[in-house]
Scaffold this active site. Structure first.
Site, PDB file in Angstrom:
ATOM      1  N   HIS A  94       0.803  -1.228   0.000  1.00 13.26           N
ATOM      2  CA  HIS A  94       0.000   0.000   0.000  1.00 13.26           C
ATOM      3  C   HIS A  94       0.832   1.273   0.000  1.00 13.26           C
ATOM      4  CE1 HIS A  94      -4.021  -1.819   1.649  1.00 13.26           C
ATOM      5  NE2 HIS A  94      -3.373  -2.679   0.901  1.00 13.26           N
ATOM      6  N   ASP A 123     -10.959  -2.928  -4.971  1.00 16.17           N
ATOM      7  CA  ASP A 123     -10.306  -3.818  -4.031  1.00 16.17           C
ATOM      8  C   ASP A 123     -10.962  -3.576  -2.674  1.00 16.17           C
ATOM      9  OD1 ASP A 123      -8.632  -5.709  -2.951  1.00 16.17           O
ATOM     10  OD2 ASP A 123      -6.826  -4.893  -3.860  1.00 16.17           O
TER      11      ASP A 123
END
Length: 766
Positions: free
Chosen positions: A221, A287
């Site tokens: 991330h 997602d």
């Protein structure tokens, strides 16, 4: 009959008619999702993902049903349920969805399927990085078709795979989910997977558009700081190939922010590139929890509703896994904050997909779809076996392999007798069952110890040595003693996949450097010090640096998480029952740091002869692999010396099996552009062919190369074919090129429009 129920009408006409009949709330309902939570949640140790508890404020089941529902999330893949029980539960959920829909519209049921259908008792195929090691698109397509047929048999409509992120840093935890470091290998194998899944009637979902694998320091991330050329020339091509060549009908966003702009808020990428340029007509799904991440991690939205509006306007259609940011879209429209046209745009796409799936056809009854099926059938295990066998890479061998049935073999290391080490992060045993405790895997997974004892009529002495991660030295002395008293020592080291730091490989399991996890290197060094010929077997999801001891190993075998049939595949390679066919989809580094880099390197990213004291060259390069026979590449032939900027050239070579047994070689075609208006890679793979030959036989491999395959993003950020010299390299790895030639591209610079040639057809004769 309503127009939207008429199979004779076009999909677009049916979707438009239904959309016109729906209320705003009903349209928003099609963009929503619901994740049934485990009935056995009290048995689970912790959340599935970080911050999950903070993000669990989605709509309840009753609220989700009120106006219809777009998606049902992971009915099979959230907890251990049998196929029969999963079918019954899905039928009940679908019955309620249909009953609460004024138009009797079912939900799309989606599941994970990267290493096979992620559910209890389903076949665990090799990890994606292992498919890449096969260099065999047809076999990958066969696997995906089997996965799709199993999913359809139990009522699943959409699979969340494949992962098309091109590896940029080997420390990234999700390397195991990828198809390696080369865009063309990722694209061709990814498109093959898509064709297999879609051919079985299941919607394939491309993950993760785009940039995810290029995060800073390879942290999950983390922000991505890359330029438009790296995005266009390295990271986007596999997605374009899977859309244009594979026919993918869904795309999932990356969690990343690219140069400060979160992908989920980037209309230039989700709409401009994906739809306007590539002509994609399917759905974009988020997602999991990515919509609310716009508020809580990216901090570009002030609240969940603002995040939902931002994502919808950028091009997101469906929020997964449950409805949070999209919960207030209807009120945003009525208050004038959101144009209803964005809701219509997304709802139309979802309805088109449901019509394509037959969900609105007369007689369609989702409560009767799905039946009991063997999810680990002999067919599946045969495919899993062949994939595993073709994925094992023999890196080096001084002649100790194949094993000569010595009187005593010491098999030590944490991957010798632990079946979980063979399976990826998204395999059901590691993804879900590991949180329940116990030894039940749902499928039979023989270990390397099991398989080696079955293969060999010899004494195989086993000791753990060390665990995968813990600094427990209590078993080292026994393992070293066994090695010293044996004719050959086989040391099996590597990874144990998990989620978010609970493993050494997998989502959220990023590495600080490329040292073998824990104290496994200490075990290797101690065994080598005995002087016993040592075969190092690395079972891992990423490449690890092996330069410290590679020259002291009698042989090195790389197995990229080979799945439930992996034990026999590794054992068969060690004994010689199998001739190794795998080739590296990622390089194997020499040293722990100062890297990683991939072979796609411009001059200043490669060995710099003293400019830097760090040498980025790999110990074993991309594409490398040897076997128990040898091959020769000869007779390079180019059909042209000069080619127009829109022309083609044939590049041909002869490959011969010089050994005394059948085998396979992967013939690799690289091009280099030594003078260009922007820096270019020293070499880039543009074609490959896996060639199987009996002993003494030859074949001619011919690549048909269109000049679009030399194109790149120029100074003005337009894709161009530039005149000038092109170097041709045919070989067996990114560094081994016995055949070298060149040709000239003539004419003016050509701007390449959309729809360029993305592949290099190859013909094998003889």
């Amino acid at each position: 009959m309503n127009l939207w129920n008429d199979p004779a009408a076009s999909v677009d006409d049916r979707a438009d008619a239904l959309l016109a009949a729906m209320t705003l709330d009903e349209k928003v309902g099609q963009l929503a999702s619901f994740w049934p939570q485990p009935a056995s949640s009290s048995q689970i140790a912790g959340d599935v993902a970080p911050m999950e508890s903070a993000m669990s404020a989605g709509l309840s089941w009753e609220e989700s049903l009120r106006h219809g529902l777009g998606h049902l999330t992971r009915n099979f893949g959230t907890e251990p349920v049998s196929a029969d029980d999963g079918v019954k539960r899905l039928r009940d959920y679908q019955r309620q969805v249909v009953e609460h829909s004024r138009f009797a519209i079912p939900a799309i049921a989606h599941e994970e399927c990267l290493t096979g259908f992620t559910t209890y008792g389903a076949t665990v195929y090799p990890a994606a990085i292992a498919w890449a090691a096969t260099f065999d698109p047809e076999l990958v397509e066969e696997m995906a078709a089997a996965i799709g047929s199993d999913m359809r048999a139990v009522g699943v409509d959409q699979g969340l795979a494949p992962v098309l992120d091109v590896v940029r840093d080997y420390r990234w935890g999700r390397v195991e989910e990828s198809l390696g470091e080369d865009p063309y290998v990722v694209g061709t194998l990814g498109a093959a997977y898509v064709r297999g899944l879609e051919g079985a009637g299941v919607v394939a979902t491309l993950k993760h558009l785009a940039g995810y694998s290029a995060s800073k320091a390879a942290r999950n991330h983390a922000p991505v700081a890359i330029g438009p050329r790296e995005l266009e020339d390295v990271l986007l091509p596999p997605f374009e190939m899977a859309v244009r060549e594979g026919g993918a009908r869904s795309v999932m966003n990356s969690y990343s922010d690219l140069d400060g702009l979160p992908v989920l808020a980037d209309s230039g990428l989700l709409t401009g590139v994906l739809r306007d340029r590539w002509g994609f007509r399917g759905t974009v799904v988020s997602d999991y929890w990515a919509v609310v991440f716009l508020e809580i991690t990216h901090r570009v939205a002030g609240d969940p509703r603002a995040a939902g509006i931002m994502a919808l306007e950028a091009g997101l259609d469906v929020e997964l896994p449950s409805t949070t940011g999209y919960a207030d879209l209807a009120s945003a429209v009525t208050e004038g904050v959101l144009d209803e046209a964005y809701v219509d745009r997304a709802a139309r796409r979802v309805l088109r997909q449901k019509i394509e799936l037959g969900m609105l056809d007369p007689g369609y009854d989702p409560t009767s779809i799905g039946d009991s099926t063997d999810l680990d059938s002999p067919r599946n295990r045969d495919i899993a076996r062949r994939l595993a066998e073709q994925s094992i890479v023999l890196l080096s061998n001084d002649g100790v392999l194949p094993l000569q049935v010595p009187s005593r073999i010491a098999l030590v290391g944490p991957c010798a007798d632990d079946p979980n080490t063979f399976m990826g992060c998204y395999s059901f045993p590691n993804h879900v069952l590991s949180r329940y405790g116990g030894d039940d895997l749902g499928v039979d997974v023989p270990t390397l110890l099991d398989a080696l004892r079955h293969e060999l009529d010899a004494e195989v002495v086993h000791h753990l040595g060390v665990p995968v991660t813990e600094a427990d030295r209590g078993g080292i002395d026994a393992a070293v003693e066994a090695a010293a008293d044996s004719d050959v020592a086989v040391v099996a080291v590597g990874d144990l996949a998990g989620l978010f730091g609970l493993g050494t490989s997998g989502e959220g399991c990023d590495a600080v450097d490329l040292r073998l996890p824990g104290i496994q290197e200490e075990l290797v060094e101690r065994v080598l010090a005995t002087g016993t010929p040592t075969v190092l077997v690395v079972v891992s999801g990423r490449p690890y640096a092996l330069g410290a001891f590679a020259d002291r190993c009698a042989a090195i075998v790389q197995a990229f998480m080979p799945g439930e049939e992996g034990g026999a595949a590794i054992a068969g390679t060690l004994t010689g029952r199998l001739n190794p066919e795998g080739r590296l989809p990622v390089g194997i580094p020499s040293h722990h740091g100062g890297q990683p880099g991939t072979y796609l390197a411009p001059p200043l990213a490669w060995y710099s002869e003293g400019i830097s004291n760090l040498d980025p060259r790999p110990l074993f390069p991309f594409g490398h692999g040897i076997g128990y026979t040898t091959f020769a590449l000869t007779d390079l032939r180019l059909s042209e010396e000069v080619v127009a900027t829109d022309g083609t050239i044939e590049v041909a070579a002869t490959v011969t099996n010089l050994g005394d047994r059948a085998g396979a070689e992967v013939v690799q075609l690289y091009l280099g552009d030594p003078l260009a208006q922007v820096t270019r890679p020293l070499k880039q793979l543009v074609g490959y062919a896996k060639v199987r030959l009996d002993a003494g036989c030859s074949a001619t491999v011919t690549f048909d190369v269109h000049m679009d395959r030399t194109s790149f993003t120029g100074r003005d950020l337009e894709r161009i074919v530039e005149p000038g010299r092109i170097d041709v390299m045919v070989g067996t790895s990114s560094e081994d090129h016995p055949l070298i030639g060149r040709f000239e591209i003539s004419g003016e610079v050509r701007v390449v429009g959309e729809g360029r040639v993305l592949t290099t057809p190859v013909r094998i004769d003889g």
